[in-house]
Scaffold this active site. Structure first.
Site, PDB file in Angstrom:
ATOM      1  N   PRO A 121      -6.204  63.112   3.091  1.00 54.73           N
ATOM      2  CA  PRO A 121      -4.851  63.572   3.420  1.00 54.73           C
ATOM      3  C   PRO A 121      -4.073  62.494   4.169  1.00 54.73           C
ATOM      4  O   PRO A 121      -4.575  61.907   5.127  1.00 54.73           O
ATOM      5  CB  PRO A 121      -5.097  64.783   4.333  1.00 54.73           C
ATOM      6  CG  PRO A 121      -6.515  65.186   4.080  1.00 54.73           C
ATOM      7  CD  PRO A 121      -7.240  63.949   3.682  1.00 54.73           C
ATOM      8  N   GLU A 122      -2.887  62.212   3.709  1.00 58.12           N
ATOM      9  CA  GLU A 122      -2.016  61.236   4.365  1.00 58.12           C
ATOM     10  C   GLU A 122      -0.883  61.990   5.059  1.00 58.12           C
ATOM     11  O   GLU A 122      -0.804  63.218   4.975  1.00 58.12           O
ATOM     12  CB  GLU A 122      -1.457  60.270   3.310  1.00 58.12           C
ATOM     13  CG  GLU A 122      -2.517  59.460   2.583  1.00 58.12           C
ATOM     14  CD  GLU A 122      -2.938  58.225   3.372  1.00 58.12           C
ATOM     15  OE1 GLU A 122      -2.323  57.935   4.413  1.00 58.12           O
ATOM     16  OE2 GLU A 122      -3.892  57.562   2.947  1.00 58.12           O
TER      17      GLU A 122
END
Ligand SMILES: [Zn+2]
Length: 278
Positions: free
Chosen positions: A2-3
């Site tokens: 996840p960014e």
């Protein structure tokens, strides 16, 4: 992994189910993830009202009157909002049970197969949240007004490392992970190998604009997956975008047709076009 856009989309997805709700229960199904869970978390949170949600870098913040619950999704984590009684899956490690909304009791459930995520507590009595050990080294948020080419230029005068690695370090600007570093450097026409200290102010203006545009577009695109956060058995809300260089080694550049190159920079793969990026 996840960014920043995924975390922001997660925040927007869970916020309507958390804000102004009362915590009914806190369920810890193991001692911790990357770090131990605070063992007194149930006592700290039960009966307390959630005031708001926020985000700093890739940390999701759940704000209470007396402190902040800090959640990080690690390499593989995701959050879902579920009805009570939904069967547990393997790797469901943490539940926050809330009530007080029109939908009745809901469960915020953290699923994290690789267990690099985190659930931590910061009490306001312990000082400013920004001074928390995980937050104090973070650079500026890329989607706020203070982030621009002038800031990138100013902060890189003594940084001789390649610009790609300076972006990834996160101490000047947060949220520019590997994918977004590759893509924004392509958009700005800057080689990932260029020393950060040698990039002009004008080129940093372009880079700052590219970072903002790409992250904002990713958030908008992720918004279309918001319903997944409340799906009973749905997959997480993470999303694939159309990339120009990332993960396209050997494939013709969408701009000029030259095969995209892949190199290693500090253990991470960098993808770029040697013609479009100088
Ligand atoms: Zn090209």
């Amino acid at each position: 992994m996840p960014e920043l856009p995924e975390v922001e989309v997660t925040r927007r997805g869970v916020a309507p189910h958390l804000e102004d709700r009362i915590v009914e229960d806190v369920i810890l199904r193991r001692d911790g993830l990357r770090w131990p869970f605070p063992p007194d978390l149930p006592a700290l949170l039960k009966g307390r009202r959630i005031l708001s949600t926020g985000r700093r870098g890739k940390y999701l913040l759940i704000n209470f009157e007396h402190g902040v619950l800090i959640v990080h999704l690690g390499m593989s984590g995701h959050l879902r909002v579920l009805s009570e009684g939904i069967e547990l899956k393997k790797h469901d490690h943490f539940d926050l049970v809330v009530s007080g909304g029109p939908e009745g009791r809901r469960v915020l459930r953290l699923h994290d197969p690789r267990r690099f995520g985190a659930v931590l507590w910061h009490a306001h009595d312990d000082g400013e949240l920004e001074q928390h050990i995980l937050l104090r080294g973070l650079g500026v948020e890329p989607l706020i007004d203070g982030f621009d080419g002038a800031l990138l230029y100013r902060e890189t005068r003594k940084r001789n490392a390649p610009i790609k690695q300076v972006l990834l370090s996160g101490d000047i600007v947060v949220g520019v992970g590997n994918i977004y570093a590759c893509e924004s450097l392509f958009r700005a026409g800057i080689s990932p190998k260029t020393a950060a200290s040698r990039i002009s102010r004008a080129r940093y203006d372009k880079l700052a604009g590219a970072i903002r545009d790409i992250l904002a577009a990713a958030i908008v695109q992720g918004g279309s997956t918001l319903r997944d956060f409340i799906a009973v058995n749905g997959q997480s809300g993470y999303f694939q975008q159309t990339y120009f260089v990332y993960d396209r080694a050997g494939v013709p550049c969408r701009n000029c047709g030259t095969p995209i190159r892949q190199i290693k920079q500090g253990q991470r793969s960098t993808f770029y076009c040697a013609v479009c990026q100088r």
